[in-house]
Design a protein around this motif. Structure first.
Motif, mmCIF file in Angstrom:
data_model
loop_
_atom_site.group_PDB
_atom_site.id
_atom_site.type_symbol
_atom_site.label_atom_id
_atom_site.label_comp_id
_atom_site.label_asym_id
_atom_site.label_seq_id
_atom_site.Cartn_x
_atom_site.Cartn_y
_atom_site.Cartn_z
ATOM 1 N N ASP A 35 67.670 -13.614 32.533
ATOM 2 C CA ASP A 35 66.991 -14.831 32.102
ATOM 3 C C ASP A 35 68.010 -15.762 31.484
ATOM 4 O O ASP A 35 69.119 -15.360 31.110
ATOM 5 C CB ASP A 35 65.829 -14.544 31.151
ATOM 6 C CG ASP A 35 66.257 -13.883 29.852
ATOM 7 O OD1 ASP A 35 67.472 -13.688 29.659
ATOM 8 O OD2 ASP A 35 65.384 -13.561 29.033
ATOM 9 N N ASP A 87 68.476 -19.244 28.815
ATOM 10 C CA ASP A 87 67.955 -20.194 27.842
ATOM 11 C C ASP A 87 68.328 -21.597 28.324
ATOM 12 O O ASP A 87 69.507 -21.947 28.391
ATOM 13 C CB ASP A 87 68.573 -19.907 26.467
ATOM 14 C CG ASP A 87 67.996 -20.783 25.360
ATOM 15 O OD1 ASP A 87 67.384 -21.819 25.669
ATOM 16 O OD2 ASP A 87 68.172 -20.429 24.178
ATOM 17 N N GLU A 129 59.543 -21.614 30.833
ATOM 18 C CA GLU A 129 58.406 -21.256 29.985
ATOM 19 C C GLU A 129 58.899 -20.976 28.574
ATOM 20 O O GLU A 129 59.867 -20.248 28.375
ATOM 21 C CB GLU A 129 57.722 -20.017 30.561
ATOM 22 C CG GLU A 129 56.451 -19.599 29.840
ATOM 23 C CD GLU A 129 55.793 -18.421 30.531
ATOM 24 O OE1 GLU A 129 54.683 -18.575 31.045
ATOM 25 O OE2 GLU A 129 56.408 -17.336 30.546
ATOM 26 N N GLU A 130 58.227 -21.576 27.593
ATOM 27 C CA GLU A 130 58.601 -21.314 26.205
ATOM 28 C C GLU A 130 58.211 -19.883 25.836
ATOM 29 O O GLU A 130 57.061 -19.469 25.996
ATOM 30 C CB GLU A 130 57.913 -22.308 25.272
ATOM 31 C CG GLU A 130 58.475 -23.718 25.381
ATOM 32 C CD GLU A 130 57.986 -24.614 24.246
ATOM 33 O OE1 GLU A 130 56.935 -24.285 23.648
ATOM 34 O OE2 GLU A 130 58.646 -25.633 23.967
ATOM 35 N N ARG A 131 59.207 -19.130 25.333
ATOM 36 C CA ARG A 131 58.972 -17.741 24.952
ATOM 37 C C ARG A 131 59.708 -17.446 23.647
ATOM 38 O O ARG A 131 60.754 -18.043 23.357
ATOM 39 C CB ARG A 131 59.477 -16.783 26.042
ATOM 40 C CG ARG A 131 58.704 -16.879 27.332
ATOM 41 C CD ARG A 131 58.911 -15.611 28.185
ATOM 42 N NE ARG A 131 60.300 -15.437 28.594
ATOM 43 C CZ ARG A 131 60.824 -15.942 29.698
ATOM 44 N NH1 ARG A 131 60.080 -16.675 30.498
ATOM 45 N NH2 ARG A 131 62.086 -15.717 30.002
ATOM 46 N N VAL A 171 61.476 -19.982 19.313
ATOM 47 C CA VAL A 171 60.874 -20.296 20.615
ATOM 48 C C VAL A 171 61.880 -21.102 21.427
ATOM 49 O O VAL A 171 62.393 -22.125 20.961
ATOM 50 C CB VAL A 171 59.560 -21.087 20.442
ATOM 51 C CG1 VAL A 171 59.012 -21.502 21.813
ATOM 52 C CG2 VAL A 171 58.531 -20.257 19.694
ATOM 53 N N TYR A 210 63.457 -17.130 34.197
ATOM 54 C CA TYR A 210 63.931 -15.915 34.838
ATOM 55 C C TYR A 210 64.739 -16.280 36.082
ATOM 56 O O TYR A 210 64.356 -17.175 36.848
ATOM 57 C CB TYR A 210 62.763 -15.025 35.251
ATOM 58 C CG TYR A 210 62.075 -14.332 34.104
ATOM 59 C CD1 TYR A 210 62.765 -13.440 33.294
ATOM 60 C CD2 TYR A 210 60.729 -14.568 33.824
ATOM 61 C CE1 TYR A 210 62.140 -12.793 32.233
ATOM 62 C CE2 TYR A 210 60.094 -13.928 32.767
ATOM 63 C CZ TYR A 210 60.805 -13.056 31.971
ATOM 64 O OH TYR A 210 60.189 -12.416 30.926
#
Length: 391
Positions: free
Chosen positions: A193, A195, A338-340, A350, A355
């Protein structure tokens, strides 16, 4: 005098095509270079023009027939056609404006319209064309397919219906090549993944200046293309291919960019992508996307390629395992941002995360190399300065 209309060369390794649609009927006049028939090849739709002005006297193949390059597909009677378009325009008197009429059967249609008609099952004769001279556009076909009138004629609730639609040649080729990839390569997918904070900040900061200077929007694809080119230099096996019992390594990167067309997914090639600027990359990808939607990509733009990037994120995909595009050995799958919650410096924060998936041919690429490639892409995107400094 009869003139043969011959199927021209359609591109390297393409020897045959399927008759998609006749754009002219026997007895109709045609101008020189006016398209008279649309052919479906393994990659794109191609229109065959009239070699001279005349009248179409014979159609020597039916819709759906397979025809070979160099074969005679039609005959013209020379000297009986309409005058060339420019000459006709000079002598024509202005005519009063008329309301647009339904497109007549047999009127010229673009390859995109032909494919849209085949996919939706819409009858061309039942649709009012809004294009030049009342011709159909792809939008006309899509509107007709979703119009309330279509719903009104739907079968009553509880009835069961089936519809059989012939697969286009492009769809048949896509299906065959995907299955060949599974049968031939030892395919494996590795994930990571990334950022996207730094890329999004850089894009937001410079997008207005970028568009003002270069006349094109700054998107994410140029960042990913550059990051992949850097990673391919560090891990050359991902940019290589197996030919017989040899491995072919390349010192250049021809990146395939998967885009949607009315007939299915196509992969035009960014030649020497490693040498392109951000602006050149964005312009080329934008042009590919527009011409793919209109069915105007050229065959040679779809041939070759050393590595592919597929962006399922534009359709909302969170995770996928992309399939190789033989004879390439690697394909990178992008997905939606997607904010995770993630941990940074011991704190839960956050971040906009994406991915990444690298599918690769395990016959050539080891797991260590696949992971290294993804890490290089991740590092370049999380610190875009590396893209400028070639790090």
């Amino acid at each position: 005098m009869a003139i043969d209309v011959v199927i021209p060369a359609l591109g390297e390794s393409i020897t045959e095509a399927t008759v998609g649609e006749w754009l002219k009927k026997p007895g109709e006049a045609v101008n020189a270079d006016e398209p008279i028939v649309s052919l479906e090849t393994d990659k794109v739709a191609v229109e065959v023009p009239a070699p001279s002005a005349g009248v179409l006297s014979e159609q020597l193949a039916a819709v759906g027939d397979t025809v070979n390059v160099g074969a005679v597909i039609a005959r013209l009677e020379a000297g009986k056609g309409a005058a060339p378009a420019k000459a006709a325009a000079k002598s024509a008197e202005p005519a009063p404006a008329k309301a647009a009429a339904p497109a007549p059967s047999g009127a010229k249609q673009s390859p995109a319209v032909t494919v849209a008609l085949a996919e939706t099952g819409v009858d061309a004769a039942s649709v009012q064309g809004t294009g030049k001279d009342g011709r159909l556009t792809k939008g006309d076909v899509r509107s007709a397919a979703t119009a309330p009138a279509a719903a009104a004629s739907a079968p009553a609730a509880g009835t069961r219906q089936e519809e059989r639609v012939r697969m286009t040649r492009l769809r048949q080729t896509i299906a065959r090549r995907l299955k060949e990839a599974q049968n031939t390569a030892a395919m494996l997918t590795t994930f990571n993944d990334v950022d996207m904070t730094a890329v999004m900040e850089a894009r937001d900061r410079y997008k207005d200046m970028f568009e003002k200077k270069h006349g094109v929007r700054l998107g994410f694809m140029s960042f990913f293309t550059k990051a992949c080119c850097l990673a391919l230099k560090d891990v050359p096996s991902v940019n290589a291919a197996i030919e017989g019992d040899e491995i072919v390594y390349r010192n250049y990167a021809d990146i395939g960019v998967a885009v949607s067309s009315p007939g299915g997914l196509v992969v035009p090639i960014l030649r020497n992508a490693d040498a392109l600027s951000f602006a050149e990359t964005e312009k080329a990808i934008g042009d590919f996307g527009r011409r793919a939607r209109d069915g105007q990509l050229k065959i040679d733009e779809l041939q070759g390629g050393t590595f592919t990037i597929s962006n399922g994120g534009v359709f909302g995909s969170l995770l996928s395992t992309p399939i190789l595009n033989p004879p390439q050995s690697g394909v990178l799958g992008m997905h939606r941002i997607e904010e995770r919650p993630v941990v940074r410096d011991g704190q839960i924060v956050v971040r906009p995360m994406m991915y990444l998936a690298l599918s690769y041919d395990h016959r050539l690429i080891d797991g260590r190399e696949a992971v290294t490639f993804l890490v290089r892409v991740k590092e370049a995107l999380e610190d875009p300065t590396r893209l400028v400094l070639d790090l």
